[in-house]
Design a protein around this motif. Sequence first.
Motif, PDB file in Angstrom:
ATOM      1  N   SER A   1     114.716  26.829  61.099  1.00 30.81           N
ATOM      2  CA  SER A   1     115.729  27.650  60.454  1.00 30.81           C
ATOM      3  C   SER A   1     116.361  26.867  59.319  1.00 30.81           C
ATOM      4  O   SER A   1     116.702  25.684  59.487  1.00 30.81           O
ATOM      5  CB  SER A   1     116.814  28.072  61.454  1.00 30.81           C
ATOM      6  OG  SER A   1     117.828  28.826  60.812  1.00 30.81           O
ATOM      7  N   ALA A   2     116.503  27.520  58.179  1.00 29.12           N
ATOM      8  CA  ALA A   2     117.101  26.852  57.021  1.00 29.12           C
ATOM      9  C   ALA A   2     118.578  26.593  57.239  1.00 29.12           C
ATOM     10  O   ALA A   2     119.144  25.648  56.686  1.00 29.12           O
ATOM     11  CB  ALA A   2     116.895  27.694  55.760  1.00 29.12           C
ATOM     12  N   HIS A   3     119.232  27.416  58.050  1.00 30.65           N
ATOM     13  CA  HIS A   3     120.663  27.269  58.321  1.00 30.65           C
ATOM     14  C   HIS A   3     120.908  27.394  59.821  1.00 30.65           C
ATOM     15  O   HIS A   3     120.130  28.032  60.546  1.00 30.65           O
ATOM     16  CB  HIS A   3     121.478  28.328  57.576  1.00 30.65           C
ATOM     17  CG  HIS A   3     121.245  28.326  56.082  1.00 30.65           C
ATOM     18  ND1 HIS A   3     121.783  27.376  55.250  1.00 30.65           N
ATOM     19  CD2 HIS A   3     120.515  29.175  55.298  1.00 30.65           C
ATOM     20  CE1 HIS A   3     121.406  27.621  54.006  1.00 30.65           C
ATOM     21  NE2 HIS A   3     120.638  28.712  54.002  1.00 30.65           N
ATOM     22  N   VAL A   4     122.003  26.792  60.272  1.00 31.86           N
ATOM     23  CA  VAL A   4     122.349  26.848  61.698  1.00 31.86           C
ATOM     24  C   VAL A   4     123.119  28.146  61.944  1.00 31.86           C
ATOM     25  O   VAL A   4     124.345  28.183  61.950  1.00 31.86           O
ATOM     26  CB  VAL A   4     123.177  25.617  62.117  1.00 31.86           C
ATOM     27  CG1 VAL A   4     123.396  25.621  63.626  1.00 31.86           C
ATOM     28  CG2 VAL A   4     122.490  24.339  61.690  1.00 31.86           C
TER      29      VAL A   4
ATOM     30  N   HIS B   1     130.825  22.650  60.168  1.00 29.71           N
ATOM     31  CA  HIS B   1     130.734  24.122  60.246  1.00 29.71           C
ATOM     32  C   HIS B   1     129.837  24.552  61.403  1.00 29.71           C
ATOM     33  O   HIS B   1     130.173  25.477  62.160  1.00 29.71           O
ATOM     34  CB  HIS B   1     130.191  24.676  58.926  1.00 29.71           C
ATOM     35  CG  HIS B   1     131.176  24.565  57.800  1.00 29.71           C
ATOM     36  ND1 HIS B   1     130.838  24.835  56.492  1.00 29.71           N
ATOM     37  CD2 HIS B   1     132.475  24.221  57.777  1.00 29.71           C
ATOM     38  CE1 HIS B   1     131.887  24.657  55.716  1.00 29.71           C
ATOM     39  NE2 HIS B   1     132.903  24.277  56.472  1.00 29.71           N
ATOM     40  N   ALA B   2     128.698  23.871  61.549  1.00 28.07           N
ATOM     41  CA  ALA B   2     127.769  24.233  62.618  1.00 28.07           C
ATOM     42  C   ALA B   2     128.374  23.956  63.989  1.00 28.07           C
ATOM     43  O   ALA B   2     128.197  24.737  64.934  1.00 28.07           O
ATOM     44  CB  ALA B   2     126.465  23.458  62.452  1.00 28.07           C
ATOM     45  N   ALA B   3     129.123  22.865  64.123  1.00 24.45           N
ATOM     46  CA  ALA B   3     129.742  22.522  65.400  1.00 24.45           C
ATOM     47  C   ALA B   3     130.792  23.560  65.795  1.00 24.45           C
ATOM     48  O   ALA B   3     130.888  23.952  66.973  1.00 24.45           O
ATOM     49  CB  ALA B   3     130.375  21.137  65.325  1.00 24.45           C
ATOM     50  N   MET B   4     131.570  23.997  64.844  1.00 33.76           N
ATOM     51  CA  MET B   4     132.585  25.013  65.143  1.00 33.76           C
ATOM     52  C   MET B   4     131.934  26.339  65.531  1.00 33.76           C
ATOM     53  O   MET B   4     132.428  27.051  66.411  1.00 33.76           O
ATOM     54  CB  MET B   4     133.505  25.194  63.931  1.00 33.76           C
ATOM     55  CG  MET B   4     134.428  24.009  63.686  1.00 33.76           C
ATOM     56  SD  MET B   4     135.591  24.298  62.327  1.00 33.76           S
ATOM     57  CE  MET B   4     136.667  22.873  62.509  1.00 33.76           C
TER      58      MET B   4
END
Length: 560
Positions: free
Chosen positions: A50-53, A81-84
């Motif tokens: 995936s290009a983005h999480v 951002h991904a962790a949140m």
Amino acid sequence: MVGGNALAYRLAVELTEQYDANAAAIVPAEETPYTVQIARAVGTGNAVISAHVTEEALREAGIDRARAIAFVDGDDRTNIHAAMRAAALKPGIGIVIRMFNQRLGRHIAQLVADCTVLSASATAAPAFVNAALRRPHTVTAGGRSLWIAMGPDIDMRQTPFLVADDVDRDRPKKIKMLPATAARSRAQEWMALQERSPRHAALQFLDISHTDSAGNQAPAMTRLLWRAADALRFFTSAKLRTVLIVAVLTLLVAFTGIWLLARPLGWALYQSLLDVAGSAVPDVYGQPSAVGGSWQRVFQVALTLSGVVLMPVVTAVFVEGTAARRNVRTRQPSAGLRGHVVVVGLGNAGTRVTTLFHALGVPVVGVERDPEARGMAAARGLDVPVVTGDRPIDDALRRAQIARARAVVAVTGDDVANLEAALEARAINPDVRVVVRLFDDDFASHVYKEFGNTASRSVSYLAAPAFAAAMMGREVLGTLSVFRHVLLIAEVAVEAGSELVGVAQRELDRAGLTRVLAVRRSGSREFDWSGADRGRRLTAGDLLIVAATRAGLGGLLKPA
């Protein structure tokens, strides 16, 4: 885990091989050698491209069933951002974030529940610094400093633990970590170490004070000349320096000639200054000169011509200096610099390494091709000189005064570029200490075999165990290196209901895997380092300080 770099690959290996965990990975769409290896480590079916999480990617990777997730991309903002997003998707999941900005990381750890923030470069940097300075790398645990001594450096008065057997730098893969001797009593270990050959390493409990840089002091006049040369280099470019030096030398020769032909000194100085300014009145044709004759006229012409050149050059120096200050240009290495360390590559790892050298009071010079690299701003803030520009590495190293350096640390992200820098440095200065960052273990083994006075370290190899342990709910206090092998120093809490409750301390001492160094008993405030009561059974509330290999820490909760 989320990421497609070297650390992500090492972390996948740690989780699957050392902890026997069922791991899944989200890797970027563009295929790289690392993404291929990650997919192989976790299993092709567990690798999500995936290009983005996104939420869809997280769910496809099985976040609903996961106990922990790690974000190890190289960009802090992307990881935050991904962790949140993951925390909102599954409250209570353990989150590990890789962040370079440690101050921001502490705030994020408080903002996101059950979150651990680690820096790969900060974890690995001390190993590079200490290897360059030939000093032991220490880990603080239980109020003591732990370090590894080898051969004749082992101090028997410290009652050390034997941690590595058959230490041979030419065969680093054959080194045996935490050998069977570690299961004996302290007295037996002490006697065994006395009888052993120098090819062994021991873990000692010492407080290591910081050492300043070494280097021979030059005479005062020499240092004054170096500083003058540095000032000239700071305010002028190479072309301006050439013109300025020629003009000044011509002026000095002409002034000396007029002084010798037309004493006194005051008159010669007066005449020279007017000539330089173009204000002197020339002799009338056909009339003899009052003093000095024809030679005075020659010198006056030389003075006037050099003055014509000198005045615009001085103006250009001021203009160039003002523009340089406006551009906040990094300082160039001093011509008289010696006993310093050259750091090649000012990325994440190079920035940490440079900062540590500066904090220790060790003179350091950076070499970086990219003027926008992360470490450039840090170098300016620390007033660390940097050689910049896309020039051949040998030229950059010479500008960094590698001939008088004590060590070179090559920490770019490219193994070949690091090796090239190391070889060029060795060609210019055969006695220089070389520390090179290498990802490939086989490559590093060949380097150890072929080159003396060289150390190899891997950022991902040093950092991955800490990330894996954090995902498994354990705290790694630090890592100690025996060449390419890593010994982990960890704190392990014995919690109620844990498999460790009721286990005798000696049962956790397993050759090649783990060794309990100290125990803080439930209700006590002090660690017991004596090891006198290894038959005592652990109770809830005990806290252990453990030395372990990567595999040993992974299997710690499965006592034999």
